[in-house]
Structures are given as structure tokens and as C-alpha cells.
Scaffold this active site. Sequence first.
Site, mmCIF file in Angstrom:
data_model
loop_
_atom_site.group_PDB
_atom_site.id
_atom_site.type_symbol
_atom_site.label_atom_id
_atom_site.label_comp_id
_atom_site.label_asym_id
_atom_site.label_seq_id
_atom_site.Cartn_x
_atom_site.Cartn_y
_atom_site.Cartn_z
ATOM 1 N N HIS A 46 -10.074 1.355 4.950
ATOM 2 C CA HIS A 46 -8.810 1.407 5.555
ATOM 3 C C HIS A 46 -8.823 2.736 6.685
ATOM 4 C CE1 HIS A 46 -4.678 2.745 6.231
ATOM 5 N NE2 HIS A 46 -4.338 1.355 5.521
ATOM 6 N N GLY A 99 2.089 2.441 10.741
ATOM 7 C CA GLY A 99 3.180 3.551 10.648
ATOM 8 C C GLY A 99 3.918 3.978 11.872
ATOM 9 N N ASN A 118 0.843 -0.927 -0.120
ATOM 10 C CA ASN A 118 0.125 -0.002 -0.038
ATOM 11 C C ASN A 118 0.968 1.310 0.130
ATOM 12 O OD1 ASN A 118 -1.910 2.063 0.557
ATOM 13 N ND2 ASN A 118 -2.535 1.266 2.554
ATOM 14 N N TRP A 119 1.188 1.638 -1.099
ATOM 15 C CA TRP A 119 2.022 2.932 -1.385
ATOM 16 C C TRP A 119 1.486 4.145 -0.827
ATOM 17 C CZ3 TRP A 119 4.127 2.587 -7.107
ATOM 18 C CH2 TRP A 119 4.858 1.629 -7.166
ATOM 19 N N GLU A 122 -5.831 -4.573 10.719
ATOM 20 C CA GLU A 122 -4.811 -3.331 10.797
ATOM 21 C C GLU A 122 -4.967 -2.634 12.156
ATOM 22 O OE1 GLU A 122 -2.782 -2.657 6.711
ATOM 23 O OE2 GLU A 122 -4.608 -1.449 6.839
ATOM 24 N N GLU A 129 -7.212 5.288 7.479
ATOM 25 C CA GLU A 129 -6.789 6.355 7.235
ATOM 26 C C GLU A 129 -7.895 6.866 6.462
ATOM 27 O OE1 GLU A 129 -3.032 5.628 5.265
ATOM 28 O OE2 GLU A 129 -2.282 5.249 7.207
HETATM 29 P P1 PGA Z 1 2.413 0.323 7.714
HETATM 30 O O1 PGA Z 1 0.950 0.659 6.849
HETATM 31 O O2 PGA Z 1 3.067 -0.818 7.099
HETATM 32 O O3 PGA Z 1 3.131 1.966 7.354
HETATM 33 O O4 PGA Z 1 2.302 0.560 9.132
HETATM 34 C C1 PGA Z 1 0.161 -0.347 6.701
HETATM 35 C C2 PGA Z 1 -1.161 0.112 6.112
HETATM 36 O O5 PGA Z 1 -1.662 1.126 6.689
HETATM 37 O O6 PGA Z 1 -1.600 -0.628 5.404
#
Ligand code: PGA
Length: 247
Positions: free
Chosen positions: A91, A169, A9-10, A163, A93
Amino acid sequence: MRKKILAANWKMNLTQAQAEAWLQEFKSLFSLVEQQELRIYPSAIYLKEVYAFEFHAGAQNFYFETEGAFTGELSLAQLQSIGVSSVLVGHSERRHLFHENTALIQDKVKACARAQMPFVLCCGESSSVRERGQHLAYIEAQLKAALQDFKAEQYSLLTVAYEPIWAIGSGLSASVEQITEMHLFIRHFLEMQLGPNAHKIPVLYGGSVSFENAADIFSCPSVDGALVGGASLDPQHFYQLWQALSA
Ligand code: PGA
């Protein structure tokens, strides 16, 4: 046996030149592994290029309507027409920074079902939910709501990615015990909800996966692969994860 999936996932990273260099370098390292699937979720402007490199091109986002006056949006039919073979839904985000609520996520799941578009349904709890000991109930509620209208016979479109928000992150991945507990819980939920074929649905882990923790995470029998953000931006690092998945 379920296939294993490694997905990059860029997010909103890489310029055109950087994306091109990534694809070239990764292509030179990459070789197919039986029962393993590689997916790349780039910014939408690079989807055609990922597809041209003969990788699985997945979209990070889309809109659920089929066409019309929705400035700035992309439909599943448009994405399919350039070779996109899966999408992300839910997701954290998108849920938090872009206020995607349950109703929108349900509409996106319905749109995937209509368009026969495979999708990765992401779920994950915040640290405060986990501290209160409510993480299992929270994930169950998230999945139940998202899959409310999803039909058991369409199970082959679905992949789930667990997740935890606090692991994304942050450099602090969930522990093998935490991942195993949640993945077994998710699998049980899917079997109750979607019946006998649910054991074929891959359940991925995401949240600070890197070459340092990949071997431990991938050794969990309940983990069918990973959705990787930060560590997917370096082709060498991402390739190490591809190798770790088959070790
Ligand atoms: P990360 O992100 O590997 O940078 O923790 C994972 C994601 O949000 O899919």
C-alpha cells in the site's frame, strides 16, 4: 468469470466501540451476492472481531519472518491462527510513510507464497509520474519488482489493486478512461508475466471510491471491484458500494 471484490481498508480508524457498532450495523444490512466477495481490513486489534462476525478478515500489515525477536510485529502464522484470510502488500501509505522498499515488498510476497496467504498487491503512481506520462512504465516496474519471485502456479493467491497516490483520500478519483487504460495494461502485464491463468486474477481500483462515482467505476469491464478507504468507515455508505457492485 472473475469474482468481484469489495474491500474496506479502515486504516488507523475507529475505536473498539465504533468498530463494534460498524460491524453490527453492517451485518444487519448485508446479504451475500453470488460471485461477490466482501473483505474488511481493520486495525489488527479488531481482526478477531471481524472474523467473529463471519466477515472476511484481512490484515493491513504483517512481517515476513515466521517468528522470533521482532518487537511489535505480527507473522502470517499468527494472523492465520486467528482467522485472517488475506493481507495487503505494498500500500502506498506503507511504502511512503513507513519506508517499505522493494526488497521488503518482495520478502512479503515470498512470505505470502510460503504461507499460502492470499494477498492484495497495491500499486500506484504519484501525480508527478503521471504528469510526465510515465505512469504505465512506473506501474509495470512496481509490479515486476514485487512479483519477481512469484510463481505462476500460485496465481490464485494474488489480487492486484491499482491505487493512484493522487486519488487516495483526495476526493478526486481517477477517471473511467484512466482506470480502463491502466487496468487493461495491468491485465496484459499479468498475462505476459504469469501465463494462461492470469486472466483469473482480480484487478481492483482504489482511490476516493464513493457512492457518487461507484456506478461509473464498476461499469468498467476491466474493474473487478474496489479497495475503499474513507467511504468504508460509514457502514451505510459502504453498503451502498456493495449494492453498486452488483448493479
Ligand atoms: P480512499 O483510500 O478510498 O480513502 O481514497 C483508498 C486506499 O488507500 O486503499
